[in-house]
Motif scaffolding. Sequence first.
Motif, PDB file in Angstrom:
ATOM      1  N   ASP A  22     -31.775  62.325  -3.174  1.00  0.00           N
ATOM      2  CA  ASP A  22     -30.952  63.531  -3.020  1.00  0.00           C
ATOM      3  C   ASP A  22     -29.491  63.196  -2.712  1.00  0.00           C
ATOM      4  O   ASP A  22     -28.618  64.051  -2.859  1.00  0.00           O
ATOM      5  CB  ASP A  22     -31.522  64.425  -1.918  1.00  0.00           C
ATOM      6  CG  ASP A  22     -32.796  65.149  -2.350  1.00  0.00           C
ATOM      7  OD1 ASP A  22     -33.096  65.149  -3.557  1.00  0.00           O
ATOM      8  OD2 ASP A  22     -33.490  65.707  -1.476  1.00  0.00           O
ATOM      9  N   GLN A  23     -29.254  61.975  -2.272  1.00  0.00           N
ATOM     10  CA  GLN A  23     -27.878  61.538  -2.005  1.00  0.00           C
ATOM     11  C   GLN A  23     -27.254  60.858  -3.221  1.00  0.00           C
ATOM     12  O   GLN A  23     -26.200  60.226  -3.117  1.00  0.00           O
ATOM     13  CB  GLN A  23     -27.862  60.589  -0.806  1.00  0.00           C
ATOM     14  CG  GLN A  23     -28.304  61.232   0.493  1.00  0.00           C
ATOM     15  CD  GLN A  23     -27.373  62.359   0.914  1.00  0.00           C
ATOM     16  OE1 GLN A  23     -26.147  62.228   0.827  1.00  0.00           O
ATOM     17  NE2 GLN A  23     -27.945  63.468   1.370  1.00  0.00           N
ATOM     18  N   GLY A  24     -27.929  60.978  -4.375  1.00  0.00           N
ATOM     19  CA  GLY A  24     -27.395  60.395  -5.604  1.00  0.00           C
ATOM     20  C   GLY A  24     -27.600  58.903  -5.718  1.00  0.00           C
ATOM     21  O   GLY A  24     -26.908  58.232  -6.491  1.00  0.00           O
ATOM     22  N   ILE A  25     -28.565  58.366  -4.957  1.00  0.00           N
ATOM     23  CA  ILE A  25     -28.817  56.920  -4.938  1.00  0.00           C
ATOM     24  C   ILE A  25     -30.097  56.630  -5.725  1.00  0.00           C
ATOM     25  O   ILE A  25     -31.140  57.246  -5.484  1.00  0.00           O
ATOM     26  CB  ILE A  25     -28.950  56.408  -3.499  1.00  0.00           C
ATOM     27  CG1 ILE A  25     -27.664  56.708  -2.719  1.00  0.00           C
ATOM     28  CG2 ILE A  25     -29.271  54.925  -3.476  1.00  0.00           C
ATOM     29  CD1 ILE A  25     -27.785  56.484  -1.230  1.00  0.00           C
ATOM     30  N   THR A  26     -30.022  55.694  -6.628  1.00  0.00           N
ATOM     31  CA  THR A  26     -31.154  55.309  -7.469  1.00  0.00           C
ATOM     32  C   THR A  26     -32.007  54.258  -6.746  1.00  0.00           C
ATOM     33  O   THR A  26     -31.497  53.468  -5.948  1.00  0.00           O
ATOM     34  CB  THR A  26     -30.641  54.748  -8.812  1.00  0.00           C
ATOM     35  OG1 THR A  26     -29.903  55.787  -9.478  1.00  0.00           O
ATOM     36  CG2 THR A  26     -31.772  54.283  -9.704  1.00  0.00           C
ATOM     37  N   ILE A  27     -33.311  54.262  -7.036  1.00  0.00           N
ATOM     38  CA  ILE A  27     -34.242  53.296  -6.441  1.00  0.00           C
ATOM     39  C   ILE A  27     -34.928  52.537  -7.570  1.00  0.00           C
ATOM     40  O   ILE A  27     -35.409  53.144  -8.533  1.00  0.00           O
ATOM     41  CB  ILE A  27     -35.293  53.996  -5.556  1.00  0.00           C
ATOM     42  CG1 ILE A  27     -34.606  54.835  -4.474  1.00  0.00           C
ATOM     43  CG2 ILE A  27     -36.246  52.980  -4.935  1.00  0.00           C
ATOM     44  CD1 ILE A  27     -35.558  55.725  -3.694  1.00  0.00           C
ATOM     45  N   ALA A  28     -34.984  51.219  -7.460  1.00  0.00           N
ATOM     46  CA  ALA A  28     -35.591  50.399  -8.518  1.00  0.00           C
ATOM     47  C   ALA A  28     -36.450  49.297  -7.920  1.00  0.00           C
ATOM     48  O   ALA A  28     -36.253  48.883  -6.770  1.00  0.00           O
ATOM     49  CB  ALA A  28     -34.504  49.791  -9.411  1.00  0.00           C
TER      50      ALA A  28
END
Length: 334
Positions: A153-159
Amino acid sequence: MLRPIRLFDESSAQDTKSSSDRRLTERLIKRIFNGPTVIDHHTAQVPLMQSRRRILCYGILVCCVQMCCVQMSCGDDGPDKAKTPQRAKQQRKPRVQVLINGETFSLGDKPAFIMHPDSPSAATRDKPWVFYAPALTQYPDAHESWMHQQILDQGITIAGINVGEAYGSPLAMESFDALHQEMIQRGFRDSPVLLGRSRGGLWVSSYAIRYPHRVAAIAGIYPVLDFTTYPGIDRAASAYGFSPEQLAADVDRLNPIARASELATAKIPVYIIHGNDDKVVPIEKNSAALGELYRQAGAEHLITLERIDGQGHSFWEGYFHCQPLVDFVVQHAK
């Protein structure tokens, strides 16, 4: 005079073979009739009933006893839902990987994923991201969804990338490099926040020791940092390509906690939440040991260890709904 009364059907293997049911029947009949009753495997001897009413009552009693015995032998759900090991195994739902807005792909022969925010950064380069571990077939799971959603929701991607049970082995670094390069090519920044849960702590700590310049910060949920505590040298050895004896001889070079002072020297911020009662990944030899190394390096201001009394290595909601940990990740990822 004694008259034999049939209690069990000889054709029923379940009844005739159940000595526990027979003992229960004996106790019930003796308690009701208060007489010197003799019962063999298939019959019960009770005082002769002089009235039809008493005979009828006794027949009802026998039926009830048999029904109780069958119910007890089959479990609370009745004979059609007997709790066999096979049924219990079928009823257990295995944990599965849960990816929010997930994209899956392969890097080499390793499965990888990216969880995309609903509102991604408009930038074409230097976008924030989190490197998650362990990205196994059952991780991340549903317990982490709240935490991941807050980050997304904070615009941070997870990989993440699945390297199997690597336990921090250098043999996994080629795959981590491949994920890092993939993210760079997609416009993400060179230094993500590393987020390690449980044995994922071995993944992220070993990666950070090798590439400290690629790490913005490290966050952990009861992370493993010392492979001698989990999974143990015998289990970890094959992942490192060594025999247990060879790995034990090289533990000072390969065990992340043995070199974790390098993280403090590189001034990498750390936030960890860990239970004081963790028997699987003992806090003192893992997270607390890392905190002590930071203290010795004069970098204690860079590490926060949230110790939770009364909690072990579990799915306690507080581990995965930890707002300070989420805030830490967001702060250092952006």
